[in-house]
Design an enzyme around this catalytic site. Structure first.
Site, PDB file in Angstrom:
ATOM      1  CE1 TYR A  86      -2.904   4.100  -4.499  1.00 57.13           C
ATOM      2  CE2 TYR A  86      -3.755   5.001  -2.455  1.00 57.13           C
ATOM      3  CZ  TYR A  86      -3.020   5.153  -3.611  1.00 57.13           C
ATOM      4  OH  TYR A  86      -2.393   6.349  -3.881  1.00 57.13           O
ATOM      5  CE1 TYR A 459       2.773   6.550  -1.895  1.00 57.43           C
ATOM      6  CE2 TYR A 459       1.905   7.477  -3.928  1.00 57.43           C
ATOM      7  CZ  TYR A 459       1.839   7.327  -2.561  1.00 57.43           C
ATOM      8  OH  TYR A 459       0.828   7.943  -1.850  1.00 57.43           O
ATOM      9  NE  ARG A 460      -0.655   3.723  -0.501  1.00 63.42           N
ATOM     10  CZ  ARG A 460      -1.323   4.491   0.349  1.00 63.42           C
ATOM     11  NH1 ARG A 460      -1.188   5.794   0.335  1.00 63.42           N
ATOM     12  NH2 ARG A 460      -2.150   3.939   1.226  1.00 63.42           N
TER      13      ARG A 460
END
Length: 514
Positions: A86, A459-460
């Site tokens: 991420y 969601y991310r």
């Protein structure tokens, strides 16, 4: 693009050094290389920071923030920077100074009777694990797949672990926040001076703000209360390998009622065959061709490794007699859905923790980056699915087809929440292969667009794709984005905290066309 000019930067770093000590300030290439995302699919130095500062106390953070506001120097807070897949520690824009909170690494309180811990941002899962185990504290933490990240950072990014307390964001109770003006506040019951219930009651009086500081740039968290699970008497692990790809659909539907009624309280994860193979060795162990592995190669690899096309386990925690009853309920539900049996193993309090479901320290999940050989990297694509076999199958087949059309193996799985599935997949690539990294970038953007068309939100996401994902949340012409911007401008008037995080840009950046 707003550029941080050298004069302001030097002035800020010099004043930061006077606050924290010169040895805790980094400049130029030292900062750029330390905080870049080593696993990124783009040239990492293009969004590496201009400097870094590592305060050791709340007072030092406040002082740094006030100087940054005075000089207009943006800060990018990071706890431990292990959010791999991420973006790691890397900021959204390189024109910032990292605010590295790793020196704030104290476990401030563990309350056994009430079952909570209070931590600073630099406390890692390994730290908390050893503190609890070494001190014979009968509380269990939850943890994600690898455990060298920050307990606070993971919870504030809505990370997931694998005990009944695995939805970490839902177990946060009370935050201490430094605002964009350097002011200190506490959320919930902590807003009452001398409160005895800051880590007991998660709401307080008036609006609840804990959730607003998750995945946002509204403030800098310096303390967090987190509920921990009392050590159970007993656990049972029920593991299953499913030989057919299409078994995903009935298995998801068999699990849903068990989650809804509380029979299964932890967060089982259906992992696909590539996820299983990647921890056994590099891809060359199983296949030497180019492009995505074809079905016949996957089947040969499955047989060679003795694994399923889907692999998962259901773990039950609590009183032994209750677990035994619930295990039979789980077995019966799956026996009616798929033609496989569970392999069961048990743990009783007092035995060694391994095999118990307690998250012992591990970095095994990072083995995925070696799948292709060479310097590996990965991007994590994480859309949410409703808890439905049909919808999970539709999302899986859509995403997998896009991976394979782009020449990548589909590595992924579905982690079961209460009423949703986190579909977590990874694009694994060789960072030295420019053509491959280009395909990875294009695929990720295409996945975001396709997901949005199908009503699937992530969601991310990776730092590089914050804006694309934020734009996909487009109801009423982006009303939520505009609300976030209004809050940002109000609570961070200098616009200095993590500009661009989650696609939330301060006014000056919006006006400059960011």
């Amino acid at each position: 693009m707003i550029v941080l000019d050298a004069g302001r930067l030097d002035a800020a770093l010099n004043r930061f050094a006077a606050i924290v000590g010169e040895e805790h300030v980094w400049r130029g290439d030292d900062a750029a290389h330390a905080y870049k995302d080593a696993m990124a699919p783009r040239e990492p130095l293009s969004y590496a920071p201009r400097g870094a500062v590592a305060p050791a106390s709340v007072e030092e953070v406040q002082a740094v923030v006030r100087v940054a506001g005075e000089l207009g120097v943006p800060l990018w807070p990071v706890s431990r920077g292990k959010n791999f897949g991420y973006g790691g520690a890397a900021p959204r824009t390189g024109e910032v100074v990292m605010l590295d909170l790793i020196r704030m690494n104290r476990i401030l309180e563990v309350n056994v009777d009430m079952g909570y811990v209070v931590v600073e941002p630099g406390v890692g899962f390994d730290d908390l694990y050893h503190y609890l185990v070494d001190n014979d504290i009968p509380l269990w933490m939850s943890a994600p797949a690898h455990t060298w990240g920050s307990v606070m950072g993971n919870a504030l990014e809505r990370g997931v672990g694998y005990t009944p307390y695995g939805e970490h964001a839902s177990k946060v109770c009370g935050l201490e926040i430094i605002t964009g003006t350097g002011e200190l506040l506490r959320t919930g019951m902590g807003a009452l001076e001398g409160s005895q219930t800051w880590q007991a009651f998660p709401y307080g009086f008036g609006p609840s703000w804990d959730a607003a500081f998750m995945q946002s740039n509204f403030g800098i968290a310096t303390k967090m209360g987190l509920w921990l699970m009392p050590e159970p008497e007993h656990t049972i692990n029920l593991a299953m390998s499913m030989e057919r790809i299409e078994d995903l659909l009935p298995a998801v539907d068999a699990l849903r009622p068990l989650k809804l009624d509380g029979t299964v309280q932890a967060n089982p994860s259906f992992g696909n065959i590539i996820r299983s193979l990647a921890v056994r060795g590099p891809r060359s162990t199983f296949y030497s061709g180019t492009g995505a592995m074809p079905p016949e190669a996957l089947e040969r690899a499955r047989q060679q490794a003795g694994t399923g096309h889907w692999n998962f386990s259901v773990r039950l925690f609590g009183d032994k007699q209750v677990n035994l009853i619930n295990a039979e309920k789980v077995k019966a539900a799956f026996a009616a859905a798929v033609p496989y049996e569970f392999e069961a193993s048990e743990w009783n309090r007092g035995e060694e923790l391994r095999g118990s479901g307690h998250p012992t320290p591990s970095l095994g999940a990072l083995g995925v980056v070696d799948w292709l050989g060479g310097p590996g990297g990965h991007l994590t694509f994480s859309p949410v699915s409703v808890f439905s076999g049909e919808e999970a199958w539709r999302q899986y087949t859509t995403v997998r087809a896009m991976y394979e059309d782009a020449g990548f193996d589909y590595y992924g799985g579905f982690t079961a929440g209460q009423r949703y599935l986190n579909h977590i997949s990874m694009i694994v690539f060789n960072r030295d292969d420019e053509e491959m990294t280009g395909r990875a970038n294009r695929l990720f953007s295409n996945l975001i667009e396709t997901a949005a068309r199908n009503g699937w939100g992530e969601y991310r996401t990776h730092t590089l794709f914050y804006d694309e994902v934020a734009r996909s949340y487009d109801y009423n012409n982006g009303a939520l984005r505009r609300w976030n911007e209004a809050v940002k401008d109000a609570v961070d008037p200098h616009g200095i905290i993590a500009p661009g995080k989650m696609g939330i840009w301060p006014r000056a950046y919006r006006e400059a066309g960011e």
